[in-house]
Design an enzyme around this catalytic site. Sequence first.
Site, PDB file in Angstrom:
ATOM      1  N   SER A 263       0.818  -1.201   0.000  1.00 30.85           N
ATOM      2  CA  SER A 263       0.000   0.000   0.000  1.00 30.85           C
ATOM      3  C   SER A 263       0.857   1.258   0.000  1.00 30.85           C
ATOM      4  CB  SER A 263      -0.908   0.012   1.227  1.00 30.85           C
ATOM      5  OG  SER A 263      -1.598   1.236   1.352  1.00 30.85           O
TER       6      SER A 263
ATOM      7  N   TYR B  31      -1.995   5.323  -4.617  1.00 29.65           N
ATOM      8  CA  TYR B  31      -3.025   6.352  -4.512  1.00 29.65           C
ATOM      9  C   TYR B  31      -2.451   7.596  -5.198  1.00 29.65           C
ATOM     10  CZ  TYR B  31      -5.880   3.891  -1.014  1.00 29.65           C
ATOM     11  OH  TYR B  31      -6.694   3.003  -0.357  1.00 29.65           O
TER      12      TYR B  31
ATOM     13  N   THR C  29      -5.263   2.340  -7.372  1.00 29.88           N
ATOM     14  CA  THR C  29      -6.579   2.206  -6.754  1.00 29.88           C
ATOM     15  C   THR C  29      -7.451   3.357  -7.227  1.00 29.88           C
ATOM     16  OG1 THR C  29      -5.795   1.007  -4.821  1.00 29.88           O
ATOM     17  CG2 THR C  29      -7.852   2.225  -4.582  1.00 29.88           C
TER      18      THR C  29
ATOM     19  N   LYS D 124      -7.353  -0.950  -9.987  1.00 33.50           N
ATOM     20  CA  LYS D 124      -8.089  -1.680  -8.955  1.00 33.50           C
ATOM     21  C   LYS D 124      -9.348  -0.906  -8.577  1.00 33.50           C
ATOM     22  CE  LYS D 124      -7.365  -3.482  -4.231  1.00 33.50           C
ATOM     23  NZ  LYS D 124      -8.309  -2.618  -3.478  1.00 33.50           N
TER      24      LYS D 124
ATOM     25  N   HIS E  57     -13.364  -2.751  -2.753  1.00 38.22           N
ATOM     26  CA  HIS E  57     -12.541  -2.276  -1.636  1.00 38.22           C
ATOM     27  C   HIS E  57     -12.942  -2.968  -0.328  1.00 38.22           C
ATOM     28  CE1 HIS E  57      -9.515   1.038  -1.236  1.00 38.22           C
ATOM     29  NE2 HIS E  57      -9.684   0.777   0.043  1.00 38.22           N
TER      30      HIS E  57
END
Length: 363
Positions: free
Chosen positions: A106, A129, A155, A232, A256
């Site tokens: 992440s 992100y 994402t 995603k 999610h």
Amino acid sequence: MKAVNLLELEDLARERLPQGPFDFIAGGAEDEVTLRANREAFQRIQLRPRVLVDVSTVDPSTEVLGRRVELPVLLAPVALQRLAHDEGELASARAAEAAGTVMVLSTVSTCTLEDVAAAAGGHKWFQLYPLRNKEGTERLISRAKAAGYTAICVTADVPWLGRREADIRNNLQFGADIVPANLLDEIRLADLASGPRGPAGGAAAGLSDPGLDWDGIDWIRSVSSPLPVLVKGILTAEDARLAVEHGVEGVIVSNHGGRQLDGAPASIEALPEVVAAVEGRAEVLLDSGIRRGTDVLKALALGARAVLIGRPYIWGLAIDGEAGVSSVLSMLREEIELAMALSGCPTVADIDRSRVRLGSPAE
């Protein structure tokens, strides 16, 4: 670890974690309708086993983006893993390497992407992100490329943070040592305090650019080259077609984990229309709701190349660190091999649409 399957891990982890961090990991958005639907939808899919097939040897290995993995299960990006264990993402990365699979790190990890890369070999993807600051986004991608990550996973379903009411009730706040290590050069620590779109923990995700569109994906692909890019958060045929039209190498069918738009379909229910829309032009993966080896088989039968798990391995991490994550992957591998054998599928290539029935037998 006392659990004999992944479903039992949550209660064991609840005993280890404070309520706030536990609820942050376990909870979903609003009424948690989609969170529950992710499990219920798998239970409505029936398997159609074939018998009298030689399954004296069963091989669950496959290829994802051209690279071999020993089982069709990847570790999904999960933020702030030091909430569960002091070693956080380092432990998860080592367990993924030992199992011969991919960890997706992440952006909002509590260990830097460089430290995670140094802690374990094997293939790792970086989940991105996209920040409001394009220069910051480009720096993150450059760091991931330099550290040896083999794909960029964007994402797309967090332009705003979902309303996670358990965190609001808990007035969730994290200690000073729980910070998004990859972002400390990009944001001020004060930005991690509670904000108008969610409590701490959501604040970092709230930095994600709400203006990101498909032109932004084109730009990310240009900056990420030669690494493949996955998107995603795809749940519709329309977005799946746009993804392949914009040249992405993979899409991840995902809601999610039920943490964003409550009322969105279960990922496994959205999978068939996404696979049909992609038409083999990109690889399709799936996350949300995987708890059994039979779930993995069902997802592969409906067209997923592989699946990703999130909460189960974090529960393993909370219970026993790296060994706990390894145990989760080991249990799931054993269940996958058993499901394949009992379905008459000695290899992943043998798993096709004929192995499942959707809905009731009458349908």
